[in-house]
Each structure stands twice: as structure tokens, then as C-alpha cells.
Write an enzyme that holds these catalytic residues in place. Structure first.
Site, short mmCIF file in Angstrom:
data_model
loop_
_atom_site.label_atom_id
_atom_site.label_comp_id
_atom_site.label_asym_id
_atom_site.label_seq_id
_atom_site.Cartn_x
_atom_site.Cartn_y
_atom_site.Cartn_z
NE ARG A 190 0.77 -44.49 -4.53
CZ ARG A 190 0.07 -43.42 -4.86
NH1 ARG A 190 -1.23 -43.38 -4.68
NH2 ARG A 190 0.66 -42.38 -5.37
CB THR A 192 -3.81 -52.64 -6.28
OG1 THR A 192 -2.57 -52.48 -5.55
CG2 THR A 192 -3.81 -54.00 -6.96
CG ASP A 232 9.40 -37.86 -2.38
OD1 ASP A 232 8.63 -38.68 -2.89
OD2 ASP A 232 10.27 -38.16 -1.53
CG ASP A 251 12.79 -37.71 -4.17
OD1 ASP A 251 13.43 -38.76 -3.97
OD2 ASP A 251 11.91 -37.59 -5.03
N1 URA Z 1 4.87 -38.04 0.55
C1 URA Z 1 5.73 -37.02 0.40
O1 URA Z 1 6.93 -37.18 0.59
N2 URA Z 1 5.24 -35.82 0.03
C2 URA Z 1 3.94 -35.60 -0.17
O2 URA Z 1 3.55 -34.46 -0.47
C3 URA Z 1 3.05 -36.67 0.01
C4 URA Z 1 3.54 -37.88 0.37
#
Ligand code: URA
Length: 210
Positions: free
Chosen positions: A105, A109, A201, A204
Site C-alpha cells: 500500500r 495515495t 495482522d 504477522d
Molecule cells: N489484513 C490483516 O492481516 N488483518 C486485518 O485485520 C486486515 C487486513
């Protein structure tokens, strides 16, 4: 409810997903659970794979037995979290072709920028399943599917573990021809684009990074 959305409410998926959501679940267990849920979601998303028949001989007699038809299907993983679902899907369809799309990302932008693309040939003839555990804003999967269509893909499905209503709305608006299979639909996105209650995430959690 969107017609394009298949929310798979199997109790095994719900149970395993609860274990994954728990912040105390270690990475190794998280990955194993994701792989197991991928098996169950694969069963759903490939329900209508076309079949043909082949003559074989059982120990008792000849028969025309069903086998998968057409070119090998392609699983497309959105890096990096998509790889967790991919592993489980490949357990069930080991001869599938595999494509990868890397997107990040842009901080200014906030739009997805593609940094990697590798797809098999003859995309227009293959049944294509895009995988990413989290459907949050929908921006990455929309960009990934744009790219696949530019490469000729026509028959596309999307599989995720968890979806936010915002992401479902965005994806169904951008690609009304793409069916979505998900293990859960959560409440909303927070101001940082995380799914709530979610699981954090996914990349992660899978790889122990922060
Ligand atoms: N990507 C992720 O890994 N977790 C989220 O909550 C949103 C996007």
C-alpha cells in the site's frame, strides 16, 4: 445478503477460527489451523469444478469413472498471507498451478502498488481461485483481480478466512462476476483498516513478525 457471498458456517471452521483469533495462540498453531480451515473452504469453493469420465478397470469390472476435466486450475496467492491458505488448498489439489501477486500500500495515495506477478500460461482457459485470508478494504483483492482479468482470466473465485462488510461491498461492486467464499463475516474495519474483532495482522500472526 449478497448472492456472490458464500459464508461457510461449518462448526469446525468456527471452532478453529476462534482458536486463531485468540491472541495467545502461537504462530505454529495458527499456521496449522489456517491450513486445516483451507481444506474445508477448498471443499466449498471447488464444488462446481467440471468433471468428465475416464474408463478404468476396478478389480471387478470396467467403469466410466469421474475425473476433473479441462486445464489444471490455478490458485493465485496474494502475498504474503495468501500463502497460508494456499498450502492447505494444495494439500487437496496438489497438481494445481500456482500464481503469485505481491502488492503493497502506497503511504501517500493509500492505493495498492504491484511489486510482483507470476502467473501460469493460458489463464483464460483455467478456473482461477484467488486466496487471501483477510478481506478488509478489498483494495488488494480488487487490484489483484484487475490484474488477472488483464491477463485473460475469466472464471475467478475468491477465498478468504475473514471478511469485513466494507470489503464485501467493495469487491462485489468492482467485480460482480467473482464469487466470494469466507469462513466468517466480522463487524467492521477500524481506523487503521484492521478487521474488528478480527485476528490482527494475518501475516504477522503466521510468521511471528510485528
Ligand atoms: N489484513 C490483516 O492481516 N488483518 C486485518 O485485520 C486486515 C487486513
Amino acid at each position: 445478503m449478497h448472492e456472490q457471498l458464500n459464508h461457510v458456517k461449518h462448526p469446525l471452521i468456527q471452532h478453529k477460527l476462534t482458536l486463531m483469533r485468540d491472541k495467545n495462540t502461537p504462530s505454529a498453531v495458527f499456521r496449522q489451523l489456517l491450513r486445516e480451515i483451507a481444506h474445508l473452504l477448498t471443499y466449498e469453493v471447488l464444488r462446481d469444478l467440471p468433471t468428465t469420465t475416464k474408463e478404468i478397470e476396478t478389480p471387478l469390472e470396467k467403469m466410466d469413472a469421474p475425473i476433473l476435466a479441462g486445464k489444471k486450475l490455478v490458485l493465485v496467492s496474494i502475498l504474503r498471507a495468501g500463502n497460508g491458505l494456499l498450502e492447505g488448498m494444495l494439500d487437496l489439489v496438489p497438481s494445481a498451478r500456482v500464481g503469485f501477486i505481491g502488492l503493497y500500500r502506497d503511504h501517500e495515495t493509500l492505493k495498492p502498488v504491484q511489486y510482483y506477478l507470476k502467473l501460469p500460461e493460458a489463464m483464460s482457459e483455467r478456473y482461477c481461485v484467488v486466496v487471501d485470508p483477510m478481506l478488509a478494504t478489498g483494495n488488494s483483492v480488487i487490484a489483484a483481480i484487475d490484474q488477472l482479468k488483464e491477463n485473460g482470466a475469466r472464471n475467478i473465485r475468491f477465498v478468504c478466512l475473514l471478511a469485513a462488510p466494507e470489503g464485501i461491498k467493495a469487491l462485489t461492486a468492482a467485480h460482480p462476476d467473482v464469487d466470494i467464499v469466507t469462513g466468517a463475516v466480522d463487524s467492521h474495519l477500524n481506523e487503521n483498516g484492521y478487521i474488528v474483532p478480527g485476528l490482527g495482522d494475518a501475516g504477522d500472526r503466521m510468521f511471528g513478525t510485528k
